[in-house]
Design an enzyme around this catalytic site. Structure first.
Site, PDB file in Angstrom:
ATOM      1  CB  SER A  79      34.290  41.244  30.609  1.00 32.76           C
ATOM      2  OG  SER A  79      34.644  41.352  29.331  1.00 32.76           O
TER       3      SER A  79
ATOM      4  CE1 TYR B  44      39.310  39.549  30.242  1.00 32.56           C
ATOM      5  CE2 TYR B  44      38.271  39.187  28.505  1.00 32.56           C
ATOM      6  CZ  TYR B  44      38.176  39.777  29.807  1.00 32.56           C
ATOM      7  OH  TYR B  44      38.234  41.243  30.260  1.00 32.56           O
TER       8      TYR B  44
END
Length: 261
Positions: free
Chosen positions: A150, A163
Site C-alpha cells: 500500500s 497498518y
C-alpha cells in the site's frame, strides 16, 4: 492440460484485487490456487469464474497466512504441479483507527495486522521457495513474487498506525528478499492508493467511505479512483514474463496522489 501451463498462487483471492488477479491469469490458461480465510463462497465464485475464463486447473484452499502451517497447506495445493511460476501475496488485514488515537490500538491489534500483512508474505515465500526455484531452473527465467502492499507504507497515511507500519515493513522486506533470492526468484511490490471496493465501507461505514472516495477524486491529478481490476493489471504484469528483468521495485498506483500529498 499442458505440462507447461503457468502456475500461480494468489492469497486472499475470494474478492477484490486477489480475485481480479486470478481472473486475469485464468484468461491465459493458468493453473491457480485460490485462497480464502472465511469467505468460502467468494472463493468458490472466483474459482468458477476462473474456470469459465479458461484456467487449466483451479484449486481452492482455505488458510490463514498468519499461520505457518496454513501457508504450507496453501503451497501444497500447487505442489502437485511440480512448479510455481508466480506467488501473489495479496491477503491483508487492518483495523480502522485514527492515527492520533493512541488508545485505539492494542498490542494484539499490532500483532494480528503484522502477522497477516508482513509475516504472512514471508511465510508464504519460505513455503513456496523450492517450487518457485524449480520453475525458474526449468524455464531459465526467474519466478515471480508479487507482494500487494500500500502507499500507506510509503507516505505514512492509512487506515491505522499498525497498518501503515506493517506495509512499510513489507516494502523494505521485499527489497531485502529481492536481493537474497536472486537469480531464481524476483520480488516486486505493488503499492495501491485508494481502491474503489467495499473494503472501506466494511471498515468505517458507508458515509465515511463515501467521504474518503470523494476526497480522493477531488485531490488526485488524474481525477479517478483505482478499481480492483486496475490494480490487478499491475500485479499481473509483475507476475508474468513481460517484467522478467524487474526485481526489487515497488510501484505505486494511486492516480498521481503522491504528486500532491
Amino acid at each position: 492440460m499442458s505440462k507447461d501451463s503457468f502456475c500461480a498462487i494468489v492469497t486472499g483471492s475470494s474478492s477484490g484485487v486477489g480475485a481480479a488477479t486470478a481472473c486475469l491469469l485464468a484468461r491465459d490458461g493458468a493453473r491457480l490456487v485460490i485462497n480464502y480465510v472465511h469467505n468460502r463462497g467468494g472463493a468458490e465464485h472466483t474459482a468458477e469464474a476462473c474456470k469459465k475464463l479458461g484456467a487449466a486447473a483451479v484449486v481452492v484452499v482455505q488458510g490463514d497466512v498468519s499461520r505457518d502451517e496454513d501457508c504450507r497447506k496453501i503451497v501444497r495445493g500447487a505442489a502437485v504441479w511440480g512448479k510455481l511460476d508466480a506467488l501473489v501475496n495479496n491477503a491483508g488485514s487492518t483495523k480502522h483507527v485514527q492515527h492520533g488515537n493512541l488508545s485505539g490500538l492494542s498490542a494484539e491489534d499490532f500483532q494480528r495486522i503484522y502477522a497477516v500483512n508482513t509475516i504472512g508474505p514471508y511465510q508464504m515465500i519460505r513455503a513456496a521457495r523450492s517450487l518457485l526455484e524449480a520453475s525458474a531452473k526449468k524455464s531459465g527465467r526467474a519466478a515471480a513474487v508479487v507482494n500487494v502492499s500500500s502507499v500507506a507504507g510509503i507516505n505514512g497515511d492509512g487506515s491505522s498506525l499498525a497498518y501503515v507500519g506493517s506495509k512499510g515493513a513489507l516494502n523494505i522486506m521485499s527489497l531485502s528478499l529481492a536481493k537474497a533470492l536472486a537469480p531464481w526468484i524476483r520480488v516486486n511490490t505493488v503499492c495501491p492508493g485508494y481502491i474503489d471496493t467495499p473494503w472501506y465501507a466494511k471498515g468505517c461505514g458507508e458515509l465515511r467511505a463515501k467521504q474518503i472516495r470523494d476526497s480522493v477524486l477531488e485531490k488526485v491529478p488524474l481525477k479517478t479512483v483505482s478499481t480492483a481490476e486496475d490494480v490487478a493489471q499491475l500485479v499481473y504484469f509483475l507476475a508474468n514474463s513481460g517484467s522478467s528483468n524487474i526485481t526489487g521495485e515497488y510501484l505505486r498506483i494511486d492516480g498521481g496522489m503522491h504528486l500532491v500529498s
